[in-house]
Design an enzyme around this catalytic site. Structure first.
Site, PDB file in Angstrom:
ATOM      1  N   HIS A 559       0.886  -1.120   0.098  1.00 58.28           N
ATOM      2  CA  HIS A 559      -0.172  -0.230   0.074  1.00 58.28           C
ATOM      3  C   HIS A 559       0.832   1.174   0.163  1.00 58.28           C
ATOM      4  O   HIS A 559       0.781   2.243  -0.821  1.00 58.28           O
ATOM      5  CB  HIS A 559      -0.684  -0.020   1.222  1.00 58.28           C
ATOM      6  CG  HIS A 559      -1.664   1.118   1.333  1.00 58.28           C
ATOM      7  ND1 HIS A 559      -2.985   1.225   1.145  1.00 58.28           N
ATOM      8  CD2 HIS A 559      -1.271   2.431   2.004  1.00 58.28           C
ATOM      9  CE1 HIS A 559      -3.382   2.438   1.530  1.00 58.28           C
ATOM     10  NE2 HIS A 559      -2.476   3.080   2.073  1.00 58.28           N
ATOM     11  N   GLU A 560       1.698   1.329   1.099  1.00 57.65           N
ATOM     12  CA  GLU A 560       2.678   2.534   0.943  1.00 57.65           C
ATOM     13  C   GLU A 560       3.621   2.664  -0.186  1.00 57.65           C
ATOM     14  O   GLU A 560       4.029   3.784  -0.553  1.00 57.65           O
ATOM     15  CB  GLU A 560       3.452   2.624   2.293  1.00 57.65           C
ATOM     16  CG  GLU A 560       2.619   2.274   3.577  1.00 57.65           C
ATOM     17  CD  GLU A 560       1.651   3.497   3.746  1.00 57.65           C
ATOM     18  OE1 GLU A 560       1.941   4.517   3.370  1.00 57.65           O
ATOM     19  OE2 GLU A 560       0.565   3.312   4.439  1.00 57.65           O
ATOM     20  N   HIS A 563       1.871   4.094  -3.173  1.00 52.36           N
ATOM     21  CA  HIS A 563       1.686   5.621  -2.812  1.00 52.36           C
ATOM     22  C   HIS A 563       2.926   6.406  -3.476  1.00 52.36           C
ATOM     23  O   HIS A 563       2.726   7.475  -3.828  1.00 52.36           O
ATOM     24  CB  HIS A 563       1.791   6.139  -1.073  1.00 52.36           C
ATOM     25  CG  HIS A 563       0.446   6.179  -0.943  1.00 52.36           C
ATOM     26  ND1 HIS A 563      -0.571   6.903  -1.194  1.00 52.36           N
ATOM     27  CD2 HIS A 563      -0.068   5.466   0.408  1.00 52.36           C
ATOM     28  CE1 HIS A 563      -1.714   6.656  -0.543  1.00 52.36           C
ATOM     29  NE2 HIS A 563      -1.300   6.071   0.540  1.00 52.36           N
ATOM     30  N   GLU A 582      -5.353   7.544  -1.564  1.00 59.77           N
ATOM     31  CA  GLU A 582      -5.560   6.324  -0.789  1.00 59.77           C
ATOM     32  C   GLU A 582      -6.432   5.442  -1.382  1.00 59.77           C
ATOM     33  O   GLU A 582      -6.168   4.033  -1.385  1.00 59.77           O
ATOM     34  CB  GLU A 582      -6.405   6.558   0.589  1.00 59.77           C
ATOM     35  CG  GLU A 582      -5.551   7.730   1.474  1.00 59.77           C
ATOM     36  CD  GLU A 582      -4.333   7.222   1.892  1.00 59.77           C
ATOM     37  OE1 GLU A 582      -3.825   6.084   1.814  1.00 59.77           O
ATOM     38  OE2 GLU A 582      -3.431   8.072   2.187  1.00 59.77           O
TER      39      GLU A 582
END
Length: 1149
Positions: A559-560, A563, A582
Site C-alpha cells: 500500500h505505502e 503511494h 488512498e
C-alpha cells in the site's frame, strides 16, 4: 532591517512568554495576538502612536505641577510601548537628552521601560551604533568616570537594560559582540581618548559577561519549555487538514534545510535544549502575484532570524513587520516595498522547534528497549500528513500543490543513523559526538511527504528489477524481521513499474519500522523514498506472528509503496481529493499479491471483497455515510482519512477497471502519471484519462445509450453522493417478466434537495451478449426465462442486490443442488447482502438461514468470513437468553460438525485463505464446545506445558501449534487442565519481566494472559482480577474475563466486592465498560438500575461511564423481540439442516 523588528503579533521567540507579559504590562486589556493599540487602563492611557504630539505632551507634564512623578513614570511606560520605528527613535531621543539633572523629571531610568518591547530593541541597537558616530550623543549616553570608575548608574547602564531585556539567544549574543566591535571602530574614528575607549569596552565586556551570558544560560534552560507551554495551551496542536490556505502569490522552488535535533543520546547538550531542534531553512521561491506581502507556514517555532533576499542581485529586501497567525500557523511578512512579478527570492529563517517527547504526529520521539541490553533508547522521527504537519519542522509552503525539491542536512549523534527521503550524499564527523549527513536533493514533491528520522538503526537490503536500492530499517536487533516487508516493497515496485510502464524517479526506497509510529505500533506513512511505519505493520516474526499479521504486513508495505506513484509522484491538489492517493494505494496491493503469488489468489479475491463489504456497512449507516469527494468548503468536520477514501474509493476504482477493461485501465493510469507527474491532480483529471482510453476502445466499451463511455458522467454519482445504490430485481405480478430498479440504500434522513440516482452497469449471469445499464429508477421489462439469473456477480458494482421471492427462488434452488455454479465471491455476496437486508427488514430470516447452510460443505474464506461475523453478533445477543442460546448453538454446531469443517480444526497449510478459514472455524468450534476441537486443544496444551513451562527464551518455538491457533489452544486447554494454572501464570510473569519480547511480539503473552480468564474456578479468576487491580497484571485482563465468562457475573461481582478500591483506581472505566458485556435480560438490567453504591462517591466522568453501560444493556433488551423471530425459525431447524447437509440438498422456508 536588522534581526527582529516586528509588530505586536511577534515572531514566536524563546521570549514569547515575556512578550505575552509585556503586552499585559503595556496594554493590560489587549490579548497578545492583537495589534498594539492603547486601552483605557492607567498606564495604557499614555500609549504612544503616530498621532500623538510627543513634545507637547511631555512639556505639558513637565511644566505643570499637576502631574506627579508616578504619573510621569506611567507616561514613560506608556511611551515605551511604541511599535513604530520613527516614534521609538524620537522617544529614545527624549529619554537620553532629558536624563540630565537640570530637568524637573530625570528620565534616566525610563529607558529601561523598553525592556519588554522587542520591536524597540533593534531600534535601540541601531541608535547606539549611530550615537558612537557623534561626540555629543555618545557623551550623553556614556561617561566613563560615572559609569565605570565610580561604579554609579549611568545612561548606558539603563540603556543596555532596556535594549537587551529580551536578549536570551545565541544570536543576540553575537549581535551584542558586533555592536561592541562597531562602536569601538566608530569611537576610534572620533578621536576619543584611549582611556575613554578602554572604559567603554570594559563596560561592554562586563555587561556581556555579567548580564547577558547568565540571561542566555537561563533562557536556554527555561524559555523553550515556557514557549512549549504557551503553544500547548493557547495554540492548536494541529489540524487534519489545516483549512486556511496561503495567498498563492509565491510558489516555492527549492528548500535547503539543516536540522539538529536534541534528545537523550550520547551527544551532550544544554539541558534547555532537550526535545527541541535547531534549524535553518532557505526557501527559494518565485513571485507570480501582485502583493507586498510574503506568507508561508510556520508552527511551534521560535524564530531567531528572518531575512529576505532577491536571488538575482543578492540584495536584502527590507520589511516593516511580521504578523503570526498562530491558529492557522501562517507567517506574513509586510515588505517595505513591492516585489515585481517573476522575481526570485530567498527566505532565510533561523529558528528552534519543539519535539514532542511522546510518539504522535509532527516531530516526535519513540523510545524502545534495545534487545541486547534492555536499555532505553530514543528515536527521532516525523509524520506530517496530519496534525502539526511539515510546518512544525520547517517554515514552508505547506500545501500539497506547492511542490519543490528539498535539500536536507541532518546533524545527529555520531553513533546513530540519519535517514531522509533521498539517498545519502556525504557524511562527515563534526566532532564532539556529532555527525552530519547531507542527502541528495529530492524530486519535486509536496511538503507533507518530507521525512527525517535519527536512531540506532540496522537494515536489510535488496534491489528491484531496475536496480533500485530497497532497504528495510529497524532499531537494532529487529532487522531480521523485515524480510517480508523487503519482499513486498520490491514486488510492488517491479509489478507497478512494468504494468504502468512508469519507473519511479528515486535511487532508493527505505522502509523504517518504529516501536511507536504516531503513538501506535501499527500504521504507516508513504513519505517519498522513506516509508515510516509502526513495527507491527512492517515486521513479521514467524515464531509469534499470525497469518493475518503476515497478510497485513505485506498489504501495508505494498500500500505505502503504491503511494510512491499515487500520492507522491502525482499528488492530490487539495485534501478533498484524498481518494486519488488512498483509493489507488488500497486497490493495487491485492492485484500485486494475486499476480506475484498466484497460489494466494483466493486470499487476494477475498481481500477485495472484504474491503467492499466493510465500506458498504459504513455507507449503510446515516451517521457514518460520506461521499468520497466534497467541496473544499465542507472539509471542516469531514473525516478525511476514513473508509470512503480507502475501501469505498478502491471498490469504485475496481468497478471502473471492470467497466473499461484492464488494458484500457492500465493505459489510462500510465497517461495520468505522465501528464501530472511532479504536479497535482483533481478527480476530473483522473476521470478524463479513463474517458480518453475508454472512448478510444469504442465499441468494446460503451455507455447506456450505446455511445462511447464518458467515465466522468458514469462515476460522478458514486463519488459525490452519500450511501450507495440498492439494485432491486422485481418480478411482474403475472410472473412472466421482471425489472431492475434502483434506490438509495438509506431511505430516510438523506438531503431532500439531492437526486440519488446512479449509472449502474448491470453485469449478470448467465452472461448476456451486451452490457445493460440501469440509469433510471426502473428499467424496461425483461422476459422471465427458465432457471436463475443473478445481477452483480463477483460484486463488480459497488452496490447491494435485493431479489423478490420469485427471482430469488431459482438462485436458492441452484445453491442447494449445485452451488459451484456460483464463484466463491458471488456466494459470499449473497450472504452479505441478505444479512444486510434482513437487518433492514427487507427479507425474512428464513432466506438467510436457508442460504447459510451451504457453508457446511464449503470451507472457503469469503463465506466463513461473513458467516463468522454473523454468528459472532448473534451469539453475543443471545448469550444470556438461555433457552434461545441453546437452540442457536445447536444450529451452528450442525454446520461445524460437517467433515469439511472438522478437517480444518487447528490446521495450517501455508495457504493464506485456508489458514484464515481454519482460524474462524477453530475459534467458533471450541467456543461452542465442539468435542473434536476441545480434544485437540487439550492434547496440544499438555504438550505445550511439557515443552515450554521452563523455557528461558519465550514460547514461540517450543509450542508446536502455530500462532494462529494459540489463543484457542491455551484458553480451552487450560480450562480442561486447571492444574496447569500456576505454570501458565509463571509464563505470564516471565513475559512481563522480559520487556522486549512482550513489548514487540505480544501474541503469546496476550494468549497466556487471556487463558487465565478461561478457568472455571471463580475464586481463582478473582485472585487474578485483584492482581490486575493492583497493576501486577495488564489491565486487558478485565476485558478477557468479560469475554470468556459464560455466567456474565464475574466482573460484576468483583466490582461490587471491591467498589471503593476500583473507584479510587485508574481502572474504573475499563471495568465498568466490560462488566455487563452482552447483558440482555430484565434481571440483569435491574441489577444495574438498583445497584447500591454503598455510600461511595464517584466523579462525573465515572457516572457517565456507568450510564453508558446501563444504556447499552437497555439497547440489548430492545433487540430481543426481533431476535425471537429468528428463534422460532431455528427451533426445529437443526435436525432438518443435518438432513440437508447429508443430502447436499433440500430447502426450508
Amino acid at each position: 532591517m536588522s534581526a527582529l523588528g516586528t509588530s505586536t503579533k511577534e515572531l514566536l521567540s524563546p521570549a514569547l512568554w515575556l512578550r505575552y507579559l509585556s503586552t499585559l504590562i503595556c496594554f493590560p486589556s489587549v490579548d497578545f495576538k492583537d495589534d498594539c493599540q492603547p486601552s483605557p487602563s492607567h498606564n495604557a492611557t499614555f500609549g504612544w502612536d503616530s498621532r500623538s504630539n510627543l513634545s507637547a505632551l511631555f512639556l505639558h507634564a513637565e511644566n505643570t505641577s499637576y502631574y506627579t512623578s508616578r504619573e510621569i513614570n506611567s507616561l514613560a511606560q506608556g511611551m515605551a510601548c511604541a511599535q513604530n520605528v520613527a516614534i521609538i527613535t524620537k522617544i529614545i531621543d527624549l529619554f537620553v537628552y532629558r536624563s540630565a539633572s537640570s530637568y524637573s523629571f530625570n528620565l534616566l531610568p525610563a529607558i529601561t521601560n523598553f525592556n519588554y518591547n522587542l520591536a524597540a530593541s533593534d531600534v535601540m541597537a541601531d541608535y547606539l551604533i549611530n550615537a558612537s558616530n557623534s561626540n555629543e550623543t555618545w557623551h550623553l549616553i556614556f561617561n566613563g568616570n560615572v559609569c565605570y570608575s565610580l561604579g554609579y548608574a549611568c545612561t548606558l547602564n539603563y540603556y543596555l537594560q532596556g535594549m537587551t531585556g529580551l536578549w536570551y539567544t545565541d544570536i543576540r549574543l553575537e549581535q551584542f559582540k558586533t555592536i561592541n566591535s562597531t562602536i569601538y571602530t566608530n569611537l576610534k574614528a572620533l578621536d576619543i581618548d584611549d582611556i575613554s575607549i578602554r572604559d567603554a569596552l570594559y563596560y561592554f565586556n562586563s555587561y556581556y559577561n555579567n548580564i547577558l551570558l547568565p540571561a542566555n544560560y537561563r533562557g536556554q534552560i527555561t524559555y523553550a519549555d515556557m514557549t512549549r507551554w504557551l503553544y500547548d495551551n493557547y495554540v492548536p496542536i494541529g489540524a487534519t487538514p489545516w483549512l486556511v490556505q496561503l495567498n498563492h502569490t509565491f510558489t516555492p522552488v527549492q528548500y535547503n534545510l539543516t536540522v539538529r535535533p536534541y534528545f537523550p543520546s550520547s551527544y551532550n547538550y544544554g539541558i534547555g535544549k532537550n526535545f527541541t531542534f535547531d534549524a535553518n531553512v532557505t526557501i527559494g521561491a518565485v513571485k507570480f502575484g501582485a502583493t507586498q506581502t510574503i506568507s508561508f507556514n510556520s508552527h511551534r517555532h521560535m524564530i531567531n532570524h528572518l531575512r529576505v533576499f532577491k536571488t538575482n542581485d543578492s540584495n536584502e529586501v527590507p520589511w516593516n513587520s511580521i504578523i503570526r497567525d498562530y491558529d492557522n500557523a501562517i507567517v506574513t511578512i509586510n515588505l517595505a516595498q513591492p516585489i515585481q512579478a517573476g522575481t526570485s527570492i530567498l527566505i532565510v529563517v533561523n529558528y528552534t522547534g519543539l519535539i514532542d517527547n511522546n510518539p504522535g504526529e509532527g516531530t516526535y520521539m519513540n523510545w524502545d528497549y534495545l534487545d541486547f541490553n534492555k536499555q532505553k533508547s530514543w528515536i527521532f522521527a516525523t509524520d506530517f500528513e496530519g496534525g502539526p504537519s511539515t510546518r512544525s519542522l520547517a517554515p514552508c509552503y505547506d500545501e500539497p500543490h506547492y511542490k519543490a525539491s528539498w535539500y536536507v542536512t541532518v546533524q545527529y549523534p555520531t553513533d546513530m543513523v540519519a535517514l531522509s527521503n533521498a539517498l545519502e550524499e556525504r557524511t562527515r564527523n563534526l566532532g564532539n559526538g556529532l555527525s552530519e549527513t547531507t542527502f541528495k536533493p529530492t524530486p519535486k514533491m509536496a511538503s507533507y511527504l518530507l521525512a527525517i528520522s535519527v536512531g540506532d538503526f540496522a537494515a536489510l537490503r535488496g534491489r528491484t528489477n531496475n536496480n533500485m536500492l530497497v532497504r528495510v530499517w529497524t532499531w537494532t536487533g529487529m532487522q531480521n524481521n523485515g524480510e517480508l516487508s523487503l519482499r513486498a516493497a520490491i514486488d510492488t515496485i517491479n509489478y507497478l513499474s512494468s504494468t504502468l510502464n512508469k519507473s519511479l524517479p528515486l535511487e532508493k526506497l527505505d522502509v523504517l519500522a518504529l516501536p511507536q509510529y504516531s503513538g501506535r505500533s501499527n500504521g504507516a506513512m508513504e513519505n517519498w523514498g522513506l516509508i515510516i511505519s509502526g513495527y507491527l505493520s512492517c515486521l513479521w516474526n514467524p515464531d509469534y506472528s499470525t497469518t493475518a499479521q503476515l497478510t497485513d504486513t505485506y498489504w501495508t508495505i505494498s500500500h505505502e509503496t503504491t503511494h510512491q506513484w499515487f500520492g507522491d509522484l502525482v499528488t492530490l491538489d487539495w485534501w478533498n481529493y484524498i481518494f486519488l492517493n488512498e483509493g489507488f494505494a488500497t486497490y493495487w496491493p491485492t492485484v500485486v499479491m494475486s499476480v506475484t503469488y498466484p497460489d494466494q489468489a483466493d486470499w487476494a479475491h477475498y481481500s477485495r471483497f472484504n474491503d467492499a463489504e466493510r465500506s458498504l456497512r459504513s455507507d449503510a449507516n446515516l451517521q457514518s455515510t460520506r461521499p468520497i469527494v466534497v467541496p473544499a468548503s465542507q472539509l471542516a468536520g469531514y473525516c478525511v482519512f476514513c473508509y470512503q477514501s480507502y475501501e469505498k474509493a478502491s471498490s469504485l476504482i475496481h468497478m471502473i477497471e471492470q467497466t473499461i477493461h484492464r488494458k484500457n485501465f492500465d493505459l489510462a493510469l500510465h497517461n495520468y502519471l505522465n501528464v501530472y507527474e511532479y504536479s497535482t491532480a483533481v478527480d476530473t483529471d483522473l476521470f478524463e484519462k479513463f474517458t480518453e482510453t475508454a472512448m478510444n476502445d469504442y465499441p468494446n466499451v460503451y455507455d447506456w445509450n450505446g455511445y462511447p463511455l464518458n467515465v466522468t458522467n458514469y462515476v460522478r454519482p458514486f463519488f459525490y453522493l452519500q450511501t450507495f445504490p440498492l439494485i432491486k430485481v422485481v418480478s411482474s405480478p403475472d410472473g412472466l417478466s421482471y425489472t431492475y430498479q434502483q434506490a438509495p440504500y438509506i431511505q430516510n434522513g438523506l438531503p431532500n434537495n439531492t437526486v440519488f440516482l446512479w449509472n449502474i452497469p448491470l453485469w449478470t449471469e448467465p452472461v448476456q451478449d451486451y452490457l445493460p445499464w440501469l440509469i433510471s429508477q426502473k428499467s424496461l421489462n425483461n422476459d422471465f426465462l427458465s432457471g436463475w439469473n443473478i445481477v452483480n456477480p463477483r460484486r463488480k458494482v459497488y452496490a447491494r442486490v435485493w431479489y423478490d421471492d420469485p427471482t430469488w427462488a431459482p438462485i436458492q434452488n441452484q445453491i442447494q443442488s449445485n452451488l459451484t455454479a456460483f464463484d466463491p465471491i458471488t456466494r459470499a455476496s449473497f450472504i452479505a447482502d441478505t444479512h444486510a437486508l434482513v437487518n433492514q427488514q427487507l427479507v425474512p430470516w428464513s432466506r438467510l438461514l436457508n442460504l447459510i447452510k451451504y457453508a457446511a460443505n464449503v470451507p472457503e474464506l469469503p463465506t466463513w468470513g461473513i458467516v463468522n461475523s454473523i454468528f459472532d453478533d448473534l451469539l453475543i445477543k443471545f448469550k444470556f437468553q438461555t433457552a434461545d442460546y441453546s437452540k442457536l448453538k445447536t444450529f451452528i454446531l450442525q454446520l461445524l460438525n460437517a467433515n469439511s469443517q472438522l478437517q480444518l480444526l487447528f490446521n495450517h497449510t501455508g495457504n493464506w485463505a485456508s489458514d484464515l478459514t481454519s482460524v474462524f472455524i477453530t475459534e467458533l468450534s471450541c467456543y461452542l464446545g465442539q468435542s473434536n476441537c476441545l480434544s485437540q486443544a487439550s492434547t496440544s496444551f499438555n504438550q505445550f506445558i511439557s515443552s515450554c513451562q521452563n523455557s528461558a527464551y519465550g514460547t514461540g518455538r517450543c509450542n508446536q501449534v502455530t500462532p494462529d491457533h494459540r489463543p484457542f489452544q491455551l484458553c480451552y486447554g487450560l480450562r480442561q487442565n486447571p492444574n496447569a494454572a500456576s505454570a501458565v501464570f509463571n509464563l505470564v510473569q516471565w513475559y512481563i519481566n522480559n520487556a522486549p519480547l512482550v513489548d514487540y511480539w505480544r501474541n503469546d503473552a496476550v494468549a497466556l494472559l487471556g487463558s487465565l480468564s478461561c478457568l472455571n474456578d471463580d475464586n481463582q479468576v478473582a485472585q487474578y482480577l485483584n492482581l490486575t487491580l493492583y497493576d501486577q497484571l495488564p489491565q486487558e485482563f478485565f476485558q478477557y474475563v468479560a469475554e470468556t465468562d459464560s455466567s456474565g457475573n464475574r466482573l460484576f461481582n468483583f466490582f461490587n466486592n471491591n467498589l471503593q478500591k476500583i473507584v479510587d483506581s485508574r481502572h474504573f472505566n475499563i471495568i465498568v465498560s466490560n462488566l455487563a458485556l452482552g447483558w440482555s435480560t430484565s434481571t440483569q438490567n435491574t441489577m444495574l438500575q438498583n445497584f447500591s453504591w454503598q455510600g461511595v462517591r464517584i466523579t462525573n466522568e465515572q457516572a457517565n461511564a456507568w450510564a453508558n453501560t446501563v444504556n447499552g444493556v437497555v439497547s440489548n433488551i430492545n433487540c430481543v423481540p426481533s431476535l425471537r423471530i429468528l428463534v422460532k425459525i431455528v427451533d426445529n431447524f437443526p435436525k432438518r439442516l443435518k438432513a440437508c447437509i447429508d443430502a447436499r440438498g433440500g430447502h426450508f422456508e
